[in-house]
Motif scaffolding. Sequence first.
Motif, mmCIF file in Angstrom:
data_model
loop_
_atom_site.group_PDB
_atom_site.id
_atom_site.type_symbol
_atom_site.label_atom_id
_atom_site.label_comp_id
_atom_site.label_asym_id
_atom_site.label_seq_id
_atom_site.Cartn_x
_atom_site.Cartn_y
_atom_site.Cartn_z
ATOM 1 N N PHE A 81 0.819 -1.210 0.000
ATOM 2 C CA PHE A 81 0.000 0.000 0.000
ATOM 3 C C PHE A 81 0.855 1.263 0.000
ATOM 4 O O PHE A 81 0.380 2.332 -0.387
ATOM 5 N N GLU A 82 2.111 1.147 0.454
ATOM 6 C CA GLU A 82 3.004 2.308 0.480
ATOM 7 C C GLU A 82 3.747 2.477 -0.841
ATOM 8 O O GLU A 82 4.387 3.505 -1.072
ATOM 9 N N GLU A 83 3.648 1.494 -1.715
ATOM 10 C CA GLU A 83 4.420 1.497 -2.950
ATOM 11 C C GLU A 83 3.569 1.947 -4.132
ATOM 12 O O GLU A 83 2.345 1.852 -4.114
ATOM 13 N N VAL A 84 4.245 2.445 -5.164
ATOM 14 C CA VAL A 84 3.582 2.781 -6.424
ATOM 15 C C VAL A 84 3.730 1.574 -7.347
ATOM 16 O O VAL A 84 4.848 1.236 -7.757
ATOM 17 N N GLN A 85 2.633 0.919 -7.652
ATOM 18 C CA GLN A 85 2.654 -0.289 -8.459
ATOM 19 C C GLN A 85 2.972 0.052 -9.918
ATOM 20 O O GLN A 85 2.765 1.178 -10.373
ATOM 21 N N GLY A 86 3.463 -0.934 -10.658
ATOM 22 C CA GLY A 86 3.765 -0.731 -12.068
ATOM 23 C C GLY A 86 2.513 -0.821 -12.934
ATOM 24 O O GLY A 86 1.434 -1.174 -12.468
ATOM 25 N N GLY A 87 2.673 -0.495 -14.204
ATOM 26 C CA GLY A 87 1.578 -0.611 -15.155
ATOM 27 C C GLY A 87 0.527 0.471 -14.989
ATOM 28 O O GLY A 87 0.844 1.608 -14.627
ATOM 29 N N HIS A 88 -0.726 0.100 -15.245
ATOM 30 C CA HIS A 88 -1.839 1.034 -15.125
ATOM 31 C C HIS A 88 -2.971 0.401 -14.323
ATOM 32 O O HIS A 88 -3.159 -0.808 -14.336
ATOM 33 N N TRP A 89 -3.709 1.235 -13.631
ATOM 34 C CA TRP A 89 -4.948 0.807 -13.009
ATOM 35 C C TRP A 89 -6.105 1.229 -13.905
ATOM 36 O O TRP A 89 -5.935 2.052 -14.814
ATOM 37 N N THR A 90 -7.285 0.661 -13.639
ATOM 38 C CA THR A 90 -8.447 0.945 -14.466
ATOM 39 C C THR A 90 -9.559 1.531 -13.609
ATOM 40 O O THR A 90 -9.948 0.942 -12.596
ATOM 41 N N LEU A 91 -10.058 2.697 -14.017
ATOM 42 C CA LEU A 91 -11.182 3.346 -13.363
ATOM 43 C C LEU A 91 -12.417 3.116 -14.231
ATOM 44 O O LEU A 91 -12.359 3.318 -15.443
ATOM 45 N N GLU A 92 -13.522 2.694 -13.607
ATOM 46 C CA GLU A 92 -14.701 2.300 -14.381
ATOM 47 C C GLU A 92 -15.982 2.769 -13.700
ATOM 48 O O GLU A 92 -16.106 2.742 -12.479
ATOM 49 N N ASN A 93 -16.934 3.200 -14.493
ATOM 50 C CA ASN A 93 -18.304 3.456 -14.041
ATOM 51 C C ASN A 93 -19.131 2.252 -14.465
ATOM 52 O O ASN A 93 -19.390 2.060 -15.658
ATOM 53 N N ASP A 94 -19.545 1.427 -13.501
ATOM 54 C CA ASP A 94 -20.316 0.226 -13.842
ATOM 55 C C ASP A 94 -21.822 0.453 -13.738
ATOM 56 O O ASP A 94 -22.598 -0.499 -13.798
ATOM 57 N N GLY A 95 -22.229 1.704 -13.584
ATOM 58 C CA GLY A 95 -23.644 2.028 -13.460
ATOM 59 C C GLY A 95 -24.147 2.010 -12.046
ATOM 60 O O GLY A 95 -25.251 2.491 -11.774
ATOM 61 N N HIS A 96 -23.342 1.456 -11.127
ATOM 62 C CA HIS A 96 -23.719 1.370 -9.720
ATOM 63 C C HIS A 96 -22.730 2.093 -8.811
ATOM 64 O O HIS A 96 -23.062 2.457 -7.690
ATOM 65 N N SER A 97 -21.517 2.266 -9.295
ATOM 66 C CA SER A 97 -20.475 2.932 -8.512
ATOM 67 C C SER A 97 -19.327 3.294 -9.442
ATOM 68 O O SER A 97 -19.334 2.960 -10.632
ATOM 69 N N VAL A 98 -18.340 3.961 -8.884
ATOM 70 C CA VAL A 98 -17.058 4.165 -9.555
ATOM 71 C C VAL A 98 -16.090 3.176 -8.932
ATOM 72 O O VAL A 98 -15.901 3.168 -7.704
ATOM 73 N N VAL A 99 -15.482 2.332 -9.776
ATOM 74 C CA VAL A 99 -14.636 1.234 -9.314
ATOM 75 C C VAL A 99 -13.218 1.441 -9.826
ATOM 76 O O VAL A 99 -13.010 1.728 -11.009
ATOM 77 N N LEU A 100 -12.236 1.289 -8.940
ATOM 78 C CA LEU A 100 -10.826 1.349 -9.318
ATOM 79 C C LEU A 100 -10.228 -0.046 -9.188
ATOM 80 O O LEU A 100 -10.094 -0.574 -8.079
ATOM 81 N N LEU A 101 -9.897 -0.661 -10.327
ATOM 82 C CA LEU A 101 -9.273 -1.982 -10.354
ATOM 83 C C LEU A 101 -7.769 -1.793 -10.235
ATOM 84 O O LEU A 101 -7.149 -1.141 -11.089
ATOM 85 N N VAL A 102 -7.181 -2.362 -9.185
ATOM 86 C CA VAL A 102 -5.788 -2.057 -8.859
ATOM 87 C C VAL A 102 -4.800 -3.141 -9.259
ATOM 88 O O VAL A 102 -3.614 -3.038 -8.941
ATOM 89 N N GLY A 103 -5.245 -4.177 -9.950
ATOM 90 C CA GLY A 103 -4.321 -5.209 -10.396
ATOM 91 C C GLY A 103 -3.717 -5.978 -9.236
ATOM 92 O O GLY A 103 -4.327 -6.138 -8.183
ATOM 93 N N SER A 104 -2.490 -6.448 -9.408
ATOM 94 C CA SER A 104 -1.830 -7.241 -8.370
ATOM 95 C C SER A 104 -0.786 -6.401 -7.652
ATOM 96 O O SER A 104 -0.499 -5.274 -8.044
ATOM 97 N N GLY A 105 -0.211 -6.957 -6.597
ATOM 98 C CA GLY A 105 0.880 -6.288 -5.902
ATOM 99 C C GLY A 105 0.552 -5.819 -4.505
ATOM 100 O O GLY A 105 1.436 -5.370 -3.785
ATOM 101 N N MET A 106 -0.734 -5.903 -4.090
ATOM 102 C CA MET A 106 -1.103 -5.471 -2.749
ATOM 103 C C MET A 106 -1.868 -6.580 -2.043
ATOM 104 O O MET A 106 -2.595 -7.354 -2.678
ATOM 105 N N SER A 107 -1.718 -6.646 -0.724
ATOM 106 C CA SER A 107 -2.407 -7.674 0.053
ATOM 107 C C SER A 107 -2.704 -7.170 1.454
ATOM 108 O O SER A 107 -2.101 -6.203 1.929
#
Length: 317
Positions: A71-97
Motif C-alpha cells: 500500500f506504500e508502494e507505487v505499483q507498475g503498469g496502469h490501473w483501471t477506473l470504471e463506471n459500472d452504473g452502480h459505482s465508480v470502481v478502481l481496479l488495482v491489479g496485483s501487488g497489494m495484500s
Amino acid sequence: MTIWTAVFLMVILSYIEADDYCYNEPYCDPYAWGDFFHSCHPLLEEHHSPIDLDLHMSRNTSLDALQLEGFEEVQGGHWTLENDGHSVVLLVGSGMSVSGGGLPGLYHTLQLHFHWGSPATNGSEHTLDSRRYPMEMHIVSMKSIHPNVSAALDDPTGLAVLGFFIDVVYADNVHFNYISQKLSTVAHKGQVSKIKPFALMSLLPKHNLSQYYRYHGSLTTPPCSQAVVWTVYEVPIYISWTQLAQFTSQIFSTEEDAEQVTPLQNNYRHIHPKFSRVVSASRDARVLLATAGRPVSPSVVLGLFHVCLLGLLTLVP
C-alpha cells in the motif's frame, strides 16, 4: 391480471435482467433485490451488511493494525477506473495484500469503490452510532487460497473488505485528486479510463489504522453473498465539498447516449439488524467505546472535539 399488467411486468423483468439492480426505483431498489437475487433477501438470522456500529460491542485486544502490504508502494503498469452504473470502481491489479488484525489468512487486494448520497443527503453504507457520513470507500480483497471471486463467495470468510467513512472539509485532499480528477472520464455507465498507479496508503488515515470495528457480514450489492470479513475504520478520510460534488452531481447511472441521463445518487444499501452477531472494537478503537462511560484521556477528548467540529462543518450548505 390484465394484458397490460402482464406486459408491464415483462418489461420490468427484462429491465432487471439487463441492468441487474438499481437504488432509486421501487421495482429494483435494495428492498426489492431479494425478489431477483435470493441471497439478498434478509431472512432471520442471516448476516447482511451494512449495519449500524453502535455501543453494543466489546473490545477485542487481539485486534491490532492490519498488515497492508504494497500500500506504500507505487505499483507498475496502469490501473483501471470504471463506471459500472452502480459505482465508480478502481481496479488495482496485483501487488497489494491484506493480512493480520485477526483476519483468517492472506487476502489479495482487487479493487476499491465508493458509495455516496446526493447534494442534499449523506450516503455512507455503514453508520457510526446512527450517524451516516457523506461517503464510504470499500477496499476489496480476496483470500489467497481461492482462484477467483466466485469461489471466494462460497467461503464465509472469502473476502476481506476495508471500509472507510469519508467526511467533508473545505480544503481539497490532494491525494484524493488521483481519483477525483479522472472522474469526468468515467461520468457515464460503461466508460473506462486508465489511471496512473499511486501509493494507496496516501488515501488512508494512516496514523489511525489500528482503530476499527470488526464483524462478519455480506456484500452490500447483489448477490449479497455472506462471505465478507468487515473491517470498518472509525477515523474518516477527509475530502473537500468540491470533490464530494464530483460524485453526487457529475456521475451518471446511464450511458452517455441515453435519451434520459440519470445521476447516480444514494447508491447505498439500507442498514440491517445484527441479530446474534458479535461486533468487536479493535484494541485501539476510541470513539464509540469512549462514549460508553469509560474513562476518556485528554488526547481522546481532543480527537472527539475534532470529529464533532468536522461533523458540524458537513451541515453547512
